[in-house]
Design a protein around this motif. Structure first.
Motif, PDB file in Angstrom:
ATOM      1  N   GLY A 112      -4.144   7.323   7.703  1.00  0.00           N
ATOM      2  CA  GLY A 112      -4.723   8.601   7.348  1.00  0.00           C
ATOM      3  C   GLY A 112      -5.508   8.528   6.048  1.00  0.00           C
ATOM      4  O   GLY A 112      -5.618   7.477   5.425  1.00  0.00           O
ATOM      5  N   PRO A 113      -6.046   9.671   5.617  1.00  0.00           N
ATOM      6  CA  PRO A 113      -6.811   9.695   4.373  1.00  0.00           C
ATOM      7  C   PRO A 113      -5.896   9.523   3.156  1.00  0.00           C
ATOM      8  O   PRO A 113      -4.718   9.859   3.199  1.00  0.00           O
ATOM      9  N   GLY A 114      -6.455   8.974   2.096  1.00  0.00           N
ATOM     10  CA  GLY A 114      -5.713   8.860   0.847  1.00  0.00           C
ATOM     11  C   GLY A 114      -4.945   7.578   0.651  1.00  0.00           C
ATOM     12  O   GLY A 114      -4.325   7.373  -0.382  1.00  0.00           O
ATOM     13  N   VAL A 115      -4.984   6.658   1.626  1.00  0.00           N
ATOM     14  CA  VAL A 115      -4.255   5.399   1.471  1.00  0.00           C
ATOM     15  C   VAL A 115      -4.916   4.547   0.383  1.00  0.00           C
ATOM     16  O   VAL A 115      -6.129   4.526   0.242  1.00  0.00           O
ATOM     17  N   VAL A 116      -4.080   3.897  -0.407  1.00  0.00           N
ATOM     18  CA  VAL A 116      -4.528   2.939  -1.417  1.00  0.00           C
ATOM     19  C   VAL A 116      -3.646   1.709  -1.275  1.00  0.00           C
ATOM     20  O   VAL A 116      -2.424   1.824  -1.170  1.00  0.00           O
ATOM     21  N   GLY A 117      -4.276   0.543  -1.251  1.00  0.00           N
ATOM     22  CA  GLY A 117      -3.502  -0.683  -1.097  1.00  0.00           C
ATOM     23  C   GLY A 117      -4.038  -1.805  -1.953  1.00  0.00           C
ATOM     24  O   GLY A 117      -5.182  -1.754  -2.421  1.00  0.00           O
ATOM     25  N   ILE A 118      -3.216  -2.822  -2.133  1.00  0.00           N
ATOM     26  CA  ILE A 118      -3.595  -3.993  -2.925  1.00  0.00           C
ATOM     27  C   ILE A 118      -3.218  -5.233  -2.123  1.00  0.00           C
ATOM     28  O   ILE A 118      -2.074  -5.367  -1.678  1.00  0.00           O
ATOM     29  N   GLY A 119      -4.174  -6.111  -1.977  1.00  0.00           N
ATOM     30  CA  GLY A 119      -3.934  -7.400  -1.335  1.00  0.00           C
ATOM     31  C   GLY A 119      -4.175  -8.501  -2.352  1.00  0.00           C
ATOM     32  O   GLY A 119      -5.154  -8.441  -3.102  1.00  0.00           O
ATOM     33  N   VAL A 120      -3.292  -9.465  -2.396  1.00  0.00           N
ATOM     34  CA  VAL A 120      -3.458 -10.576  -3.348  1.00  0.00           C
ATOM     35  C   VAL A 120      -3.265 -11.899  -2.625  1.00  0.00           C
ATOM     36  O   VAL A 120      -2.549 -11.979  -1.627  1.00  0.00           O
ATOM     37  N   LEU A 121      -3.914 -12.914  -3.170  1.00  0.00           N
ATOM     38  CA  LEU A 121      -3.697 -14.296  -2.752  1.00  0.00           C
ATOM     39  C   LEU A 121      -3.134 -14.987  -3.974  1.00  0.00           C
ATOM     40  O   LEU A 121      -3.835 -15.197  -4.967  1.00  0.00           O
ATOM     41  N   ARG A 122      -1.819 -15.270  -3.919  1.00  0.00           N
ATOM     42  CA  ARG A 122      -1.163 -15.917  -5.058  1.00  0.00           C
ATOM     43  C   ARG A 122      -1.715 -17.316  -5.268  1.00  0.00           C
ATOM     44  O   ARG A 122      -2.129 -17.975  -4.316  1.00  0.00           O
ATOM     45  N   SER A 123      -1.714 -17.785  -6.496  1.00  0.00           N
ATOM     46  CA  SER A 123      -2.190 -19.128  -6.816  1.00  0.00           C
ATOM     47  C   SER A 123      -1.336 -20.173  -6.114  1.00  0.00           C
ATOM     48  O   SER A 123      -0.117 -19.990  -5.965  1.00  0.00           O
ATOM     49  N   ALA A 124      -1.970 -21.263  -5.740  1.00  0.00           N
ATOM     50  CA  ALA A 124      -1.270 -22.311  -4.990  1.00  0.00           C
ATOM     51  C   ALA A 124      -0.155 -22.948  -5.806  1.00  0.00           C
ATOM     52  O   ALA A 124       0.876 -23.322  -5.259  1.00  0.00           O
ATOM     53  N   PHE A 166       0.822  -1.200   0.000  1.00  0.00           N
ATOM     54  CA  PHE A 166       0.000   0.000   0.000  1.00  0.00           C
ATOM     55  C   PHE A 166       0.860   1.254   0.000  1.00  0.00           C
ATOM     56  O   PHE A 166       2.058   1.205   0.251  1.00  0.00           O
ATOM     57  N   MET A 167       0.204   2.368  -0.320  1.00  0.00           N
ATOM     58  CA  MET A 167       0.873   3.665  -0.371  1.00  0.00           C
ATOM     59  C   MET A 167       0.089   4.642   0.492  1.00  0.00           C
ATOM     60  O   MET A 167      -1.142   4.719   0.409  1.00  0.00           O
ATOM     61  N   LEU A 168       0.819   5.374   1.308  1.00  0.00           N
ATOM     62  CA  LEU A 168       0.214   6.410   2.146  1.00  0.00           C
ATOM     63  C   LEU A 168       0.312   7.754   1.438  1.00  0.00           C
ATOM     64  O   LEU A 168       1.253   7.999   0.684  1.00  0.00           O
ATOM     65  N   GLU A 169      -0.628   8.609   1.716  1.00  0.00           N
ATOM     66  CA  GLU A 169      -0.610   9.944   1.124  1.00  0.00           C
ATOM     67  C   GLU A 169       0.385  10.850   1.839  1.00  0.00           C
ATOM     68  O   GLU A 169       0.959  11.752   1.248  1.00  0.00           O
ATOM     69  N   THR A 170       0.602  10.588   3.124  1.00  0.00           N
ATOM     70  CA  THR A 170       1.465  11.442   3.931  1.00  0.00           C
ATOM     71  C   THR A 170       2.064  10.642   5.093  1.00  0.00           C
ATOM     72  O   THR A 170       1.542   9.589   5.448  1.00  0.00           O
ATOM     73  N   LEU A 171       3.109  11.141   5.680  1.00  0.00           N
ATOM     74  CA  LEU A 171       3.722  10.515   6.857  1.00  0.00           C
ATOM     75  C   LEU A 171       3.120  11.038   8.167  1.00  0.00           C
ATOM     76  O   LEU A 171       3.446  10.544   9.237  1.00  0.00           O
ATOM     77  N   GLU A 172       2.261  12.019   8.066  1.00  0.00           N
ATOM     78  CA  GLU A 172       1.715  12.704   9.240  1.00  0.00           C
ATOM     79  C   GLU A 172       1.098  11.745  10.261  1.00  0.00           C
ATOM     80  O   GLU A 172       1.349  11.846  11.461  1.00  0.00           O
ATOM     81  N   TYR A 173       0.306  10.786   9.799  1.00  0.00           N
ATOM     82  CA  TYR A 173      -0.406   9.912  10.727  1.00  0.00           C
ATOM     83  C   TYR A 173       0.488   8.826  11.314  1.00  0.00           C
ATOM     84  O   TYR A 173       0.244   8.365  12.425  1.00  0.00           O
ATOM     85  N   LEU A 174       1.520   8.440  10.593  1.00  0.00           N
ATOM     86  CA  LEU A 174       2.506   7.519  11.174  1.00  0.00           C
ATOM     87  C   LEU A 174       3.244   8.209  12.318  1.00  0.00           C
ATOM     88  O   LEU A 174       3.527   7.602  13.347  1.00  0.00           O
ATOM     89  N   GLU A 175       3.537   9.500  12.140  1.00  0.00           N
ATOM     90  CA  GLU A 175       4.217  10.267  13.181  1.00  0.00           C
ATOM     91  C   GLU A 175       3.293  10.462  14.384  1.00  0.00           C
ATOM     92  O   GLU A 175       3.700  10.256  15.522  1.00  0.00           O
ATOM     93  N   LYS A 176       2.027  10.790  14.129  1.00  0.00           N
ATOM     94  CA  LYS A 176       1.070  10.978  15.230  1.00  0.00           C
ATOM     95  C   LYS A 176       0.862   9.691  16.014  1.00  0.00           C
ATOM     96  O   LYS A 176       0.637   9.727  17.222  1.00  0.00           O
ATOM     97  N   GLY A 177       0.932   8.555  15.333  1.00  0.00           N
ATOM     98  CA  GLY A 177       0.762   7.264  15.989  1.00  0.00           C
ATOM     99  C   GLY A 177       2.031   6.736  16.622  1.00  0.00           C
ATOM    100  O   GLY A 177       2.040   5.644  17.177  1.00  0.00           O
ATOM    101  N   GLY A 178       3.127   7.484  16.518  1.00  0.00           N
ATOM    102  CA  GLY A 178       4.382   7.064  17.126  1.00  0.00           C
ATOM    103  C   GLY A 178       5.160   6.026  16.337  1.00  0.00           C
ATOM    104  O   GLY A 178       6.075   5.407  16.843  1.00  0.00           O
ATOM    105  N   ARG A 179       4.815   5.830  15.072  1.00  0.00           N
ATOM    106  CA  ARG A 179       5.490   4.824  14.243  1.00  0.00           C
ATOM    107  C   ARG A 179       6.785   5.346  13.615  1.00  0.00           C
ATOM    108  O   ARG A 179       7.666   4.568  13.283  1.00  0.00           O
TER     109      ARG A 179
END
Length: 184
Positions: free
Chosen positions: A169-181, A61-74
């Motif tokens: 935070g707002p603006g996050v977009v992510g992709i989750g996949v389940l690879r074929s067995a 995934f991609m975050l729009e900003t680092l602001e919320y990671l900083e607010k959360g102490g990450r």
């Protein structure tokens, strides 16, 4: 009278209109068969299936900003300030632990890179696109990646929950996949 002239009857629809119904029926049948197998399976088998699926899953995934990671102490304040000044959009990968995948300075380039990485996981059995506040971007990504799925499946589009949203935070977009067995 179109039906008398050898055309389609009034109750029939062209294949272009019937195809989504057939795909939906096939998908429903496949999901139903999978659910029945899980119901009939014992607890040990369900745990085994879940563990096997975990090994084949990827989430990027991609975050729009680092602001919320900083607010959360990450991350620290200095890193968040520098990232904000440079308009860096961090790209992350989760496999039980969060790893940095890269950085982009443009949202569109970041989304394109996420799609490129997701294509590298092919062949896949399932695909989910997640977002916080950008449904249009999520729908576009799911449409662009739908060709990776088997014929009777469609991508899932979902909104992140409040706990994850607190850190992304707002603006996050992510992709989750389940690879074929069968993928090596």
């Amino acid at each position: 009278m179109e039906a008398a002239a050898g055309g389609r009857g009034a109750h029939q629809r062209p294949d272009a209109q019937r195809r989504p119904e057939r795909v939906a029926r096939r998908r429903h049948r496949a999901v139903h068969e999978h659910e029945l197998r899980l119901v009939e399976a014992g607890v040990d088998e369900v745990v085994s299936i879940a563990r096997e699926a975990y090994k084949r899953s990827e989430c990027i995934f991609m975050l729009e900003t680092l602001e919320y990671l900083e607010k959360g102490g990450r991350i620290g304040k200095a890193k968040a300030l520098l990232g904000s000044l440079l308009r860096i959009r961090p790209m992350l990968r989760i496999d039980g632990v969060v790893h940095e995948l890269g950085k982009e300075r443009s949202r569109q380039r970041g989304i394109s890179r996420l799609q490129e990485i997701a294509r590298g996981f092919s062949p896949i059995d399932e695909l989910a696109v997640i977002h916080s506040t950008t449904l249009d971007d999520a729908l576009a990504v799911s449409q662009n990646l739908s060709d990776l799925l088997p014929e009777c499946k469609e991508p899932i589009v979902a909104r992140v929950g409040p706990v994850i949203g607190t850190y992304t935070g707002p603006g996050v977009v992510g992709i989750g996949v389940l690879r074929s067995a069968g993928r090596k």
